[in-house]
Write an enzyme that holds these catalytic residues in place. Structure first.
Site, PDB file in Angstrom:
ATOM      1  N   CYS A   1       0.844  -1.324  -0.070  1.00 37.36           N
ATOM      2  CA  CYS A   1       0.004  -0.013  -0.055  1.00 37.36           C
ATOM      3  C   CYS A   1       0.802   1.254  -0.133  1.00 37.36           C
ATOM      4  O   CYS A   1       1.838   1.429   0.957  1.00 37.36           O
ATOM      5  CB  CYS A   1      -0.732   0.065   1.374  1.00 37.36           C
TER       6      CYS A   1
ATOM      7  N   CYS B   1      -1.176   3.519  -6.404  1.00 44.05           N
ATOM      8  CA  CYS B   1      -1.865   3.011  -5.517  1.00 44.05           C
ATOM      9  C   CYS B   1      -2.104   1.537  -5.920  1.00 44.05           C
ATOM     10  O   CYS B   1      -2.302   1.330  -7.102  1.00 44.05           O
ATOM     11  CB  CYS B   1      -3.371   3.611  -5.345  1.00 44.05           C
TER      12      CYS B   1
HETATM   13  N1  DGL Z   1      -3.935   0.274  -1.797  1.00 38.11           N
HETATM   14  C1  DGL Z   1      -3.634   1.674  -1.244  1.00 38.11           C
HETATM   15  C2  DGL Z   1      -2.471   2.176  -1.716  1.00 38.11           C
HETATM   16  O1  DGL Z   1      -1.795   1.783  -2.528  1.00 38.11           O
HETATM   17  C3  DGL Z   1      -4.639   2.684  -0.725  1.00 38.11           C
HETATM   18  C4  DGL Z   1      -6.188   2.033  -0.231  1.00 38.11           C
HETATM   19  C5  DGL Z   1      -6.792   2.892   0.575  1.00 38.11           C
HETATM   20  O2  DGL Z   1      -6.974   4.132   0.309  1.00 38.11           O
HETATM   21  O3  DGL Z   1      -7.528   2.292   1.428  1.00 38.11           O
HETATM   22  O4  DGL Z   1      -2.337   3.252  -1.455  1.00 38.11           O
END
Ligand code: DGL
Length: 277
Positions: A74, A184
């Site tokens: 993430c 993301c």
């Molecule tokens: N998948 C996460 C990222 O790479 C973000 C997801 C979220 O905002 O919960 O930033």
């Protein structure tokens, strides 16, 4: 190592885009994948709340699953939690951050767009990456939670709202961008839809393959996992049992997880109201 064990964590299904790359490169690996849906979405949490959440949750998971490598799959979390997390564990930690350097290196127009969560685009960490590796490029930053939601919906088997994708990406159209960074981990899940919404000449980059290569490299020097708890296969954990989580189950099994469980964190009193999904 026979079956290296990974602990991969994200707020939801986004980290599956990283898991897929790891699986492809290290097919004998076994993963405990944690979707911290009890604190979803990370992209709208205050930095301190997010850091505290992960610093409490990860030791519990680590104790229970004893991974060889932890992957913070993430960008929103990695841009704030890597240093304090590495200070509290001996397990190697890999973070995922936007591919600013490769994007800047291959942009001809010197205009790059970073598509990430609202949390990520405003991080000091991103300013520093751009200062250090921006290669004279201008960066347009687009922050979106809606696309995170659309990716979750896609894994639930729901139709993706393409109008939202067009709307979110609209500022990119007149910007002379020739490289788009998916900053993301949820966004590679929408790759097809994003591709269809932007001019064909724009190159799309994400960090997944680089993360898998880093994991493979780290495994070379890891000591044998003697005496450690071992995962018999791939396990998917949610941190909150909700209706929306149950709706993800079929999609997650389709990705190749043998087991889906609900993990109730003990130490973590998550008080900030979140849109747990
Ligand atoms: N998948 C996460 C990222 O790479 C973000 C997801 C979220 O905002 O919960 O930033």
């Amino acid at each position: 190592m026979k079956n290296p064990n990974f602990l991969i964590i994200d707020s939801g299904v986004g980290g599956l885009s990283i898991w897929q790359e790891i699986q492809q490169l290290i097919p004998n690996s076994h993963t405990c994948y944690v979707a911290d849906n009890g604190a979803y979405p990370y992209g709208t949490l205050e930095e301190q709340v997010l850091v505290q959440r992960l610093l409490q949750l990860l030791p519990e998971l680590e104790r229970q699953y004893q991974p060889d490598i932890i992957v913070i799959a993430c960008n929103t979390a990695s841009t704030v939690v890597l240093d304090p997390l590495r200070a509290q564990t001996n397990t190697p930690v890999i973070g995922v951050v936007p591919a600013i350097k490769p994007a800047a290196a291959c942009s001809q127009s010197k205009q790059v767009t970073l598509l990430a969560t609202p949390g990520t685009i405003q991080r000091r960490y991103i300013d520093r990456l751009i200062e250090d590796f921006g290669n004279g490029c201008r960066f347009l930053r687009i922050g979106s939670n809606q696309l995170v939601h659309e990716a979750e919906q896609k894994i639930r088997g729901k139709p993706v709202n393409r109008a939202i994708i067009h709307e979110v990406l609209a500022p990119l159209q007149d910007s002379h961008t020739d490289v788009l960074i998916l900053g993301c981990t949820h966004f590679p899940i929408l790759l097809q839809e994003i591709r269809a919404a932007i001019p064909a000449h724009i190159r799309i980059l994400d960090s997944g393959a680089a993360i898998a290569r880093r994991a493979q490299q780290l495994l070379i020097d890891l000591p044998p996992a003697e005496g450690k708890t071992r995962l018999p296969g791939n396990l998917f954990l949610f941190t909150a049992e909700t209706e929306q989580a149950h709706l993800l189950e079929a999609g997650i099994k389709h990705f190749g997880f043998d087991k889906i469980r609900f993990f109730a964190p003990n130490a973590t009193q998550f008080e900030q109201k979140s849109g747990a999904t």
